[in-house]
Structure formats: structure tokens, C-alpha cells
Design an enzyme around this catalytic site. Sequence first.
Site, PDB file in Angstrom:
ATOM      1  N   THR A  41       0.800  -1.228   0.000  1.00  0.00           N
ATOM      2  CA  THR A  41       0.000   0.000   0.000  1.00  0.00           C
ATOM      3  C   THR A  41       0.836   1.284   0.000  1.00  0.00           C
ATOM      4  O   THR A  41       2.022   1.268   0.314  1.00  0.00           O
ATOM      5  CB  THR A  41      -0.929   0.044   1.231  1.00  0.00           C
ATOM      6  N   ASP A  42       0.152   2.382  -0.318  1.00  0.00           N
ATOM      7  CA  ASP A  42       0.774   3.696  -0.219  1.00  0.00           C
ATOM      8  C   ASP A  42       0.527   4.263   1.176  1.00  0.00           C
ATOM      9  O   ASP A  42      -0.030   3.575   2.040  1.00  0.00           O
ATOM     10  CB  ASP A  42       0.251   4.632  -1.317  1.00  0.00           C
ATOM     11  N   TYR A  43       0.910   5.485   1.403  1.00  0.00           N
ATOM     12  CA  TYR A  43       0.773   6.098   2.734  1.00  0.00           C
ATOM     13  C   TYR A  43      -0.677   6.182   3.203  1.00  0.00           C
ATOM     14  O   TYR A  43      -0.938   6.283   4.392  1.00  0.00           O
ATOM     15  CB  TYR A  43       1.412   7.485   2.747  1.00  0.00           C
ATOM     16  N   ALA A  46      -4.131   2.523   0.564  1.00  0.00           N
ATOM     17  CA  ALA A  46      -4.653   1.972  -0.692  1.00  0.00           C
ATOM     18  C   ALA A  46      -3.528   1.214  -1.398  1.00  0.00           C
ATOM     19  O   ALA A  46      -2.355   1.589  -1.303  1.00  0.00           O
ATOM     20  CB  ALA A  46      -5.168   3.090  -1.589  1.00  0.00           C
TER      21      ALA A  46
END
Length: 162
Positions: A41-43, A46
Amino acid sequence: MSSSPESPQLPPTTAITAKTGLKATTEKWFEYSVRVQPHHTDYAGAVWHGTYLTWMETARVEYLRSIGIDFAELVKLGCDLPVVELSIRYHRALRLGEMAIIKTRMDEMTGVKMYWDCRIESSEKQELSVTAKITIVAVDPEKGKIMRQLPPAVQDALVKSL
């Protein structure tokens, strides 16, 4: 599932071999599941867009294994299958902790070129996240050139799987 811009229906799979002219169709998908982990995931939690590509490749390699084609052995025999074209559509982001189902199937095979369909869905919500069309081609890794034909055992396994 109804067809709409948000969840397109893909046509049945078709395979054509250059040697035999054989044409076969199937609506079967190979399914591979994964739980979204923090490193996917990103920060914001997501799934990062590049993660989906990794999952699609893993599903293709596992599909090949399921029909008797070990990718590592294939490369040792002098045949690699790199992606040469990719079209991807992101519909909905998967989130941390969700289970994803990666569905893949070979859509068509002409000579040493294989066209694949892929769908990634949330297993809990049964929502479509990604659709993709992928083209791979058989290459001799030592020469760096496209092969003239697939190894016979590989071609046979692919045709039988359809």
C-alpha cells in the site's frame, strides 16, 4: 454480473496455434488470492498501482505451474516470456487488510505471442478493482531474440489447458 463501464464482461478465451490451426474456447479463469499487506500500500492504505502488476504476473506464473509449466525450468530451457504490451484500467482501489482475487486466463495464442486477460476483485465486497490486457512473447534469453516457435511441450500444455 451485468456488463457496464464499471465492470466490463470479457469474451470467452480463444487459443489458436500457428502449427495446428487449432482453435479452442473457454470461459475458465485461474484464480489466485492474496491479502493486502502494508508493503502493498501507499501512505493512505490503498494498494499502490504497481502492486497490481506484480500480482498479475504471480497469477500468470502460478497458472503456468498449474498446467505443468515451471517458469524457472522454462527459462533454463532457453525460453522466457516477457510482457511486451500492457493495458490496465483501475476501477477501485483495494485497501489494507482486504482479500483480493486475481483472475487470469489466456485469451489467444498466435505463434509465440500470448494474449492474457486479468481481473482483480475484492473477495469480500465482490467489487472489480482492476482489468488488464497483457501480451507476452516467447524470447530466447541468450540471444535476446523472439523465438520462431514455442517448445512443443509448452505449446501442448497451453492448448490442453484451454
